[in-house]
Structure formats: C-alpha cells, structure tokens
Scaffold this motif. Structure first.
Motif, PDB file in Angstrom:
ATOM      1  N   ALA A   1       2.144   5.121 -15.095  1.00  0.00           N
ATOM      2  CA  ALA A   1       3.234   4.667 -15.210  1.00  0.00           C
ATOM      3  C   ALA A   1       3.523   3.639 -16.123  1.00  0.00           C
ATOM      4  O   ALA A   1       4.445   3.262 -16.661  1.00  0.00           O
ATOM      5  N   THR A   2       2.598   2.454 -16.037  1.00  0.00           N
ATOM      6  CA  THR A   2       2.638   1.340 -16.834  1.00  0.00           C
ATOM      7  C   THR A   2       2.072   1.317 -17.878  1.00  0.00           C
ATOM      8  O   THR A   2       2.195   0.360 -18.772  1.00  0.00           O
ATOM      9  N   GLN A   3       1.114   2.101 -18.144  1.00  0.00           N
ATOM     10  CA  GLN A   3       0.124   2.106 -19.668  1.00  0.00           C
ATOM     11  C   GLN A   3      -0.625   0.790 -19.511  1.00  0.00           C
ATOM     12  O   GLN A   3      -1.048   0.359 -20.589  1.00  0.00           O
ATOM     13  N   GLY A   4      -0.975   0.174 -18.411  1.00  0.00           N
ATOM     14  CA  GLY A   4      -1.589  -0.969 -18.186  1.00  0.00           C
ATOM     15  C   GLY A   4      -3.293  -0.667 -18.032  1.00  0.00           C
ATOM     16  O   GLY A   4      -3.677   0.392 -17.837  1.00  0.00           O
ATOM     17  N   GLN A   5      -4.112  -1.957 -17.954  1.00  0.00           N
ATOM     18  CA  GLN A   5      -5.325  -1.765 -17.670  1.00  0.00           C
ATOM     19  C   GLN A   5      -5.717  -2.101 -16.338  1.00  0.00           C
ATOM     20  O   GLN A   5      -5.528  -3.243 -15.782  1.00  0.00           O
ATOM     21  N   LEU A   6      -6.470  -1.406 -15.645  1.00  0.00           N
ATOM     22  CA  LEU A   6      -6.821  -1.408 -14.244  1.00  0.00           C
ATOM     23  C   LEU A   6      -8.348  -0.666 -14.192  1.00  0.00           C
ATOM     24  O   LEU A   6      -8.507   0.546 -14.278  1.00  0.00           O
ATOM     25  N   THR A   7      -9.222  -1.179 -13.877  1.00  0.00           N
ATOM     26  CA  THR A   7     -10.349  -0.887 -13.821  1.00  0.00           C
ATOM     27  C   THR A   7     -10.937  -0.334 -12.402  1.00  0.00           C
ATOM     28  O   THR A   7     -12.012   0.311 -12.139  1.00  0.00           O
ATOM     29  N   GLY A   8     -10.482  -0.769 -11.226  1.00  0.00           N
ATOM     30  CA  GLY A   8     -10.775  -0.640 -10.165  1.00  0.00           C
ATOM     31  C   GLY A   8     -10.074   0.574  -9.480  1.00  0.00           C
ATOM     32  O   GLY A   8      -9.126   1.229 -10.243  1.00  0.00           O
ATOM     33  N   ASP A   9     -10.707   1.193  -8.381  1.00  0.00           N
ATOM     34  CA  ASP A   9      -9.894   2.286  -7.607  1.00  0.00           C
ATOM     35  C   ASP A   9      -9.173   1.744  -6.318  1.00  0.00           C
ATOM     36  O   ASP A   9      -9.628   1.439  -5.477  1.00  0.00           O
ATOM     37  N   VAL A  10      -7.669   1.757  -6.486  1.00  0.00           N
ATOM     38  CA  VAL A  10      -6.895   1.057  -5.628  1.00  0.00           C
ATOM     39  C   VAL A  10      -6.261   2.027  -4.752  1.00  0.00           C
ATOM     40  O   VAL A  10      -5.701   3.213  -5.609  1.00  0.00           O
ATOM     41  N   HIS A  11      -5.709   1.860  -3.609  1.00  0.00           N
ATOM     42  CA  HIS A  11      -4.713   2.594  -2.888  1.00  0.00           C
ATOM     43  C   HIS A  11      -3.665   1.758  -2.481  1.00  0.00           C
ATOM     44  O   HIS A  11      -3.942   0.900  -1.500  1.00  0.00           O
ATOM     45  N   VAL A  12      -2.407   1.758  -3.034  1.00  0.00           N
ATOM     46  CA  VAL A  12      -1.411   0.942  -2.506  1.00  0.00           C
ATOM     47  C   VAL A  12      -0.355   1.417  -1.473  1.00  0.00           C
ATOM     48  O   VAL A  12       0.039   2.758  -1.440  1.00  0.00           O
ATOM     49  N   ARG A  13      -0.317   0.995  -0.510  1.00  0.00           N
ATOM     50  CA  ARG A  13       0.670   1.363   0.622  1.00  0.00           C
ATOM     51  C   ARG A  13       2.001   0.752   0.312  1.00  0.00           C
ATOM     52  O   ARG A  13       2.906   1.610   0.933  1.00  0.00           O
ATOM     53  N   ALA A  14       2.482  -0.167  -0.157  1.00  0.00           N
ATOM     54  CA  ALA A  14       3.887  -0.570  -0.471  1.00  0.00           C
ATOM     55  C   ALA A  14       3.936  -1.824  -1.728  1.00  0.00           C
ATOM     56  O   ALA A  14       2.550  -2.031  -2.207  1.00  0.00           O
ATOM     57  N   VAL A  15       5.069  -1.731  -2.070  1.00  0.00           N
ATOM     58  CA  VAL A  15       5.248  -2.744  -3.388  1.00  0.00           C
ATOM     59  C   VAL A  15       5.983  -3.784  -2.907  1.00  0.00           C
ATOM     60  O   VAL A  15       7.000  -3.857  -2.103  1.00  0.00           O
ATOM     61  N   CYS A  16       5.315  -5.210  -3.289  1.00  0.00           N
ATOM     62  CA  CYS A  16       5.781  -6.391  -2.807  1.00  0.00           C
ATOM     63  C   CYS A  16       6.132  -7.369  -4.278  1.00  0.00           C
ATOM     64  O   CYS A  16       5.323  -7.422  -5.044  1.00  0.00           O
ATOM     65  N   ILE A  17       7.041  -8.234  -4.119  1.00  0.00           N
ATOM     66  CA  ILE A  17       7.081  -9.223  -5.313  1.00  0.00           C
ATOM     67  C   ILE A  17       7.362 -10.467  -4.528  1.00  0.00           C
ATOM     68  O   ILE A  17       7.289 -11.728  -5.410  1.00  0.00           O
TER      69      ILE A  17
END
Length: 470
Positions: free
Chosen positions: A17-33
């Motif tokens: 989605a973001t074309q960003g750099q992420l090395t880890g394996d994450v699982h997101v339950r919700a989005v927060c700002i």
C-alpha cells in the motif's frame, strides 16, 4: 458472537500500500494516530498536525504495545532509537502513507460505500444509518466527526475486508474540499442531509455551499444514487451536478419524493413516521424527540432502499436510537434540571431544529444557553439576530455568550433576556443560580464557543461554586 482473529493489516499489505520499508513481520489489529487511544496491536501513524508532531511519540507508541509505527522523520526516528527496529515502516511522508492505506483498502473492498455530507445532521444521520444497516450485514463507519483530510483516509484505512457496508462522513468549510475526499471514498451512494448557512463566511452564499455539497453527487459512478431532502434539490447546483447515469432520489412529503414520508407525529418522547420507498414500506418509531431526527432517519432509510434492501428491518433497528452527548442527548443535571445537550456544534438551521425539540418537552420553563455560531463572516450579526424569532415564538428564556450572540441577546424581548456574558464559563456563573427544579435547558454553540465547559460547571455540586471554594 466470536470476533474475527484475522489481522486488519499484514506486513506485505502495508508494504504494497505505502511502498515503504518494513523489515519485520507485523500483524495490525487497528489503525491509530493518537497514542492516548492506542491499544496493543495497533498501527501508529506519526502525522504532523497543527498542534503536535506524531514523531515525538514513536517510542511511547511502541512501549504501549503498537505492532508497527509509520514515520518519515529520520532525525526523530534516530532520536527514538528506532532506525533498525523491525516494527518501523519508513515512508517518504506519513500523510501520503495514510491516504495510500485508505486507497488500497478501498480498492480491496467488495461491499457498498456510502458518503454523507450536509450543513447539519451529518454525524447523526451517519450514526442512524450505521445502526439501521447493521440489520443487514457488517457495517464499518467513521467514528465521531472524522470527516476531513485525515479523517476520511483514516476511516478507509480501518475498513475490515469482510465488511458489507462502509459509511464515510464528508465535511467542508472552504471551496474545493469535498471532491478530493469523495475521490478516496468512491461511494456508490451519496447523501446530502441539508444545505444551510454553516460556513457562510468562507463560502459567500448558499448557492456556493450547494455547489460544494453537490460535488459529492458529481463523483458518483454509473448506476449510483444521489439522495437529498426535497428542499436541497431546489438548488440548481445540486440537480445540475448529477451525472445522467446517476439516479436522484428526493426525500420528502410531496408527490415528487422518491422516498415519500407521511403520518409524521412528533411528541416529547419521540416521533412516528411512515415511509414509502421503491424497496418497500416502512413504519418508523423513534424514542428520541425532534422532527429533525425523524428527517435524518428518513434519509438513512432512503439510503437503505437505494441499496435495494427492504427498509423495515432498518426502521425496526432505529427504534431505540439515542443521540450522542453534544448532539441532542438528554440527561439530568444537579437540581433536577433536564439538559438537552447540543453543545458540539451549531448553525442557524441546527439551532432552530434544537429549539423546536426543546419546545416539545413539557416543563414549567424552557431555557436556552447559546454560544456563538462561528465561520459566518460578515453574515454573523444578521444570522444571530434572526434567531430571536423562534426564541420569541416558543417563549424561551435565553442566556447568551460570545460577541456574535450579543446581537441576538439585544434583539430579544426583555422578558426573555436571562443573561449575557463574554465566555461560556462566565455564563455558567450567571445561569446556575437562575435554574429551577423542573427546567429544561438547551445548551448549544459552535465548538469554539466551548459550551461543553458550561455543562461541566453545571455538573459540579453547587458547593464547589461557593466563595470559599474559589
């Protein structure tokens, strides 16, 4: 009922989605700002706002259990010691990343999207529609009034893939704001609740407001449906904006109305309304008073009919709908005073609707505490003075605060002038000793007039206002 354990976002989806750099394996339950509302497993996006920079809270977010953080400020990332953290998603711009998440999730969404705008009643109509649609399937809707340049993409970024319906609220106070938000939502159905004088100072005229609201209709796809009250359809800008392959459904009481409303009966305890729609009949009973709530409910049920769903199940689900705090909630204040809490926001039309509701409620005295309506520009004095007519008609004792409300206060008959102060907290000190057991009190004003502060002071025990306690 068991809840789904599938993550809202996976590492690969975030990268895609973001074309960003992420090395880890994450699982997101919700989005927060906002770290104040962050829960373990959330994705925290470090947005830069007018009052704060989310990059200052990266370390705090992870300490509170964030599964992943999105950031772009290299210096802030280094300062937090997160340069090599596998939970960091590094992007070129966090606001653009939020929008990218919203677009990505909207592209995956297989259900129906509904967008709601209007000068008055957006949030209440959205909440009603969410309540009613829950009778037909899983609903995702924007929270609170998340209707601006960050609220819309945040709503979409939070959209579960298995939702059947997505409801987004769209706000504006300047020209050109609605179209880019609607382009992100890509609604199947567009709904305008009202066209009124809110933000008149920025927009210049009701016709300009109508044209801006109508940009929601202009963006609807072939086969889409545009819904609005009959009075909104009287603005040429609204009807001219609708593409030829989009249906216009008017909601009202005349023979032109696609959603025909009749048998409206409003009392102090609620309303009853019968609707005829292309998808079937519905009998609606609301247990919250106010003709404006009945009108909002008719719009919500009209959207259900536009989805091809028989509306009675939605009408039944609305039976026990109650407004939120600040948006028409009723409760008791100390001293057995009934509060009609409309403190979240205000415009000329919404104050008139609230006064109509107040007048339905039986009481020895009806009292209004009113704060300034903001963003009216050179129209402010005229718009405020015009409220003297409904206040006088309903014989409402009135307390006012703010420089614009002084115009209204001075236009009232002396018998209805309860008191005037410059600020809401000063007004509370005038209002409190004037209240009597059994009074019904309406509190309303634009968010910037801080009428919630007045309510907070009225909620305190009377002893806390004694000279010894100040």
């Amino acid at each position: 009922m068991p809840t789904s354990t599938a993550p809202l976002w996976t590492s690969q989806d975030l990268r895609n989605a973001t074309q960003g750099q992420l090395t880890g394996d994450v699982h997101v339950r919700a989005v927060c700002i906002d770290t104040r509302s962050l829960q373990p497993g959330d994705l925290f996006i470090a947005l830069i706002g007018h009052n704060a920079d989310g990059h200052q809270y990266l370390k705090q977010a992870l300490e509170h259990g964030a599964a992943c953080v999105i950031a772009h400020d290299g210096a802030a990332i280094a300062k937090a010691g997160l340069t090599d953290d596998p939970r960091l998603l590094l992007v070129s711009d966090t606001m653009q990343a939020l929008e990218a998440l919203g677009r990505y999730r909207r592209a995956q969404f297989k259900g129906k999207a509904i967008a709601i705008t209007g000068s008055v009643g957006k949030t209440t109509t959205k909440n009603m529609l969410a309540t009613a649609l829950a009778a037909y399937g899983k609903v995702h809707a924007s929270v609170a009034s998340f209707n601006n340049h960050w609220g819309v993409p945040l709503t979409l970024a939070r959209l579960p893939q298995d939702a059947a319906f997505c409801i987004s609220e769209v706000g504006m106070n300047h020209p050109g704001e609605i179209a880019p938000l609607v382009a992100q939502i890509r609604p199947d159905i567009g709904l305008i609740t009202t066209i009124g004088s809110a933000h008149l100072g920025h927009m210049g005229s009701l016709n300009a407001i109508a044209a801006e609201k109508a940009s929601l209709f202009a963006a609807l796809p072939a086969g889409g449906t545009a819904l609005c009250p009959e009075e909104a359809a009287q603005f040429p800008a609204v009807t001219h904006a609708i593409p030829q392959d989009v249906s216009l459904w008017q909601v009202g009481t005349t023979s032109h109305a696609t959603i025909h409303c009749d048998e409206l009966h409003c009392t102090a305890t609620g309303s009853q309304l019968h609707l005829s729609t292309p998808a079937g009949e519905a009998q609606l009973t609301l247990t919250a008073p106010g003709p404006h709530l009945a009108r909002n409910a008719a719009l919500a049920l009209g959207a259900i009919a536009a989805l091809g769903l028989p509306p009675q199940a939605g009408a039944t689900a609305l039976r026990h709908f109650q407004p939120e705090a600040g948006r028409g909630q009723q409760r008791l204040l100390p001293g057995e005073i009934t509060l009609l809490d409309e403190s979240y926001n205000a415009s000329g039309p919404s104050i008139r609707a609230a006064l109509e509701t107040l007048s339905l409620m039986p009481a020895p005295r009806h009292i209004a505490a009113l704060g300034d309506i903001r963003e009216l520009g050179t129209f402010a004095a005229e718009e405020h003075r015009a409220l003297a007519q409904p206040l006088t008609e309903h014989n409402i004792l009135t307390f006012c605060c703010g420089p614009h409300m002084k115009s209204l206060y001075e236009a009232l008959p002396r018998s209805l002038q309860g008191g005037y102060a410059e600020t809401s907290t000063q007004l509370a000190l005038l209002l409190r000793p004037a209240l009597q057991k059994g009074d019904v009190l309406l509190v309303k004003g634009s968010l910037g007039s801080r009428m919630r502060d007045l309510i907070a002071l009225l909620d305190q025990p009377e002893s806390s206002h004694s000279p010894e306690s100040t």
